[in-house]
Design a protein around this motif. Structure first.
Motif, mmCIF file in Angstrom:
data_model
loop_
_atom_site.group_PDB
_atom_site.id
_atom_site.type_symbol
_atom_site.label_atom_id
_atom_site.label_comp_id
_atom_site.label_asym_id
_atom_site.label_seq_id
_atom_site.Cartn_x
_atom_site.Cartn_y
_atom_site.Cartn_z
ATOM 1 N N PHE A 6 -4.859 7.704 5.709
ATOM 2 C CA PHE A 6 -4.254 6.437 5.310
ATOM 3 C C PHE A 6 -2.858 6.627 4.722
ATOM 4 N N LEU A 7 -2.439 7.887 4.567
ATOM 5 C CA LEU A 7 -1.178 8.185 3.898
ATOM 6 C C LEU A 7 -0.029 8.281 4.884
ATOM 7 N N ARG A 54 -10.261 4.128 -3.976
ATOM 8 C CA ARG A 54 -9.956 4.994 -5.127
ATOM 9 C C ARG A 54 -9.536 6.389 -4.638
ATOM 10 N N ARG A 55 -10.257 6.915 -3.637
ATOM 11 C CA ARG A 55 -9.908 8.242 -3.099
ATOM 12 C C ARG A 55 -8.542 8.216 -2.420
ATOM 13 N N ALA A 70 -1.354 9.574 -4.910
ATOM 14 C CA ALA A 70 -0.759 10.055 -6.164
ATOM 15 C C ALA A 70 -0.507 11.564 -6.095
ATOM 16 N N GLU A 71 -1.450 12.296 -5.534
ATOM 17 C CA GLU A 71 -1.272 13.749 -5.376
ATOM 18 C C GLU A 71 -0.133 14.053 -4.409
ATOM 19 N N ARG A 72 -0.040 13.292 -3.328
ATOM 20 C CA ARG A 72 1.046 13.487 -2.368
ATOM 21 C C ARG A 72 2.394 13.247 -3.038
ATOM 22 N N ASP A 86 0.892 -1.622 -1.496
ATOM 23 C CA ASP A 86 -0.529 -1.345 -1.297
ATOM 24 C C ASP A 86 -1.056 -0.485 -2.444
ATOM 25 N N LEU A 87 -0.273 0.534 -2.808
ATOM 26 C CA LEU A 87 -0.683 1.412 -3.906
ATOM 27 C C LEU A 87 -0.762 0.618 -5.210
#
Length: 120
Positions: A11-12, A93-94, A100-102, A18-19
């Motif tokens: 999805f990234l 959530r995942r 966020a990690e990306r 969206d975030l």
């Protein structure tokens, strides 16, 4: 119909609005106008979340299985307006965490640090 993929990375990257919606719904159940107000309050320096855009975002996130509709709070005042409340799903959530990690990795990259002048 939810997307066939269940891997967050598929999805990234997420669009910034969206975030924002996923972040807001991860904290509480909100209806459309509540999402707009919360976004203006919590993300004042970000692009405004407008009602017209919001409902396209909600529709897409529902279709992808990242949010779901829930019953409104029991103490909600009775009036003629029908308010649809939404919350984030475990997949949503995942996906938000993966984004966020990306972003964290991007911000910590040597090129970004050079751009920001942090290596001086």
């Amino acid at each position: 119909m939810p997307s066939r993929s269940r891997r967050p990375r598929d999805f990234l990257p997420l669009a910034s609005l969206d975030l924002q919606v996923l972040i807001l719904l991860a904290g509480r159940e909100l209806h459309g106008y509540g999402i707009v107000r919360a976004a203006a309050e919590l993300f004042p320096d970000q692009p405004a979340l407008e009602i017209g855009s919001l409902y396209r975002i909600i529709s897409r996130l529902l279709d992808e299985g990242m949010i779901r509709e829930v019953s409104g709070p029991s103490g909600e005042p009775a009036d003629r307006r029908v308010r649809r409340y939404y919350t984030v799903t475990p997949l949503g959530r995942r996906v938000a965490r993966a984004e966020a990690e990306r972003m964290r990795a991007l911000l910590a990259s040597p090129g970004m640090l050079r751009l920001l002048g942090a290596d001086r």
